[in-house]
Design a protein around this motif. Structure first.
Motif, short mmCIF file in Angstrom:
data_model
loop_
_atom_site.label_atom_id
_atom_site.label_comp_id
_atom_site.label_asym_id
_atom_site.label_seq_id
_atom_site.Cartn_x
_atom_site.Cartn_y
_atom_site.Cartn_z
N ASN A 164 3.92 9.36 4.60
CA ASN A 164 3.09 10.48 5.00
C ASN A 164 1.64 10.03 5.10
OD1 ASN A 164 2.02 10.48 2.40
ND2 ASN A 164 3.11 12.30 1.74
N ARG A 165 0.74 10.95 5.33
CA ARG A 165 -0.67 10.60 5.53
C ARG A 165 -1.32 9.98 4.30
NH1 ARG A 165 -3.01 15.35 9.35
NH2 ARG A 165 -1.19 15.39 10.68
N THR A 166 -0.77 10.25 3.13
CA THR A 166 -1.34 9.69 1.91
C THR A 166 -0.60 8.42 1.47
OG1 THR A 166 -0.01 11.18 0.54
CG2 THR A 166 -2.24 11.90 1.12
N LYS A 167 0.19 7.86 2.41
CA LYS A 167 0.90 6.59 2.23
C LYS A 167 2.05 6.67 1.23
CE LYS A 167 -3.16 4.00 3.55
NZ LYS A 167 -4.18 3.08 3.18
N ILE A 168 2.56 7.88 1.01
CA ILE A 168 3.72 8.05 0.14
C ILE A 168 4.99 7.91 0.98
CG2 ILE A 168 4.99 9.68 -1.33
CD1 ILE A 168 2.27 10.85 -2.15
N GLN A 200 0.81 -1.21 0.00
CA GLN A 200 0.00 0.00 0.00
C GLN A 200 0.85 1.27 0.00
OE1 GLN A 200 -2.29 -1.07 3.57
NE2 GLN A 200 -4.13 -0.91 2.29
#
Length: 72
Positions: A51-55, A14
């Motif tokens: 980060n919060r967007t899974k990057i 993910q």
């Protein structure tokens, strides 16, 4: 809203890896050190940072090592 340093667990697949990381050439020696640590201990010495967007933000070598060991 969660603080920036909140610990969460997600599946490795993910995590979004940017072109910047994919096109980088991490040190073979340092990557091998991470792989050796995982082989010895069965775990990473530090978490993979996203980060919060899974990057992916940091610890690309640990990401590579986890993928090579077939971890989810």
């Amino acid at each position: 809203m969660k603080p920036d340093e909140t610990e969460e667990f997600i599946l490795l697949n993910q995590i979004v890896v940017t072109e910047e990381f994919l096109n980088s050439n991490p040190s073979v020696e340092k990557t091998q050190q991470v792989l050796n640590h995982v082989k010895r201990t069965g775990c990473l010495d530090e978490p993979i940072m996203i980060n919060r967007t899974k990057i992916l933000r940091d610890r690309y070598r640990r990401y590579i090592s986890a993928k090579r060991w077939g971890w989810n």
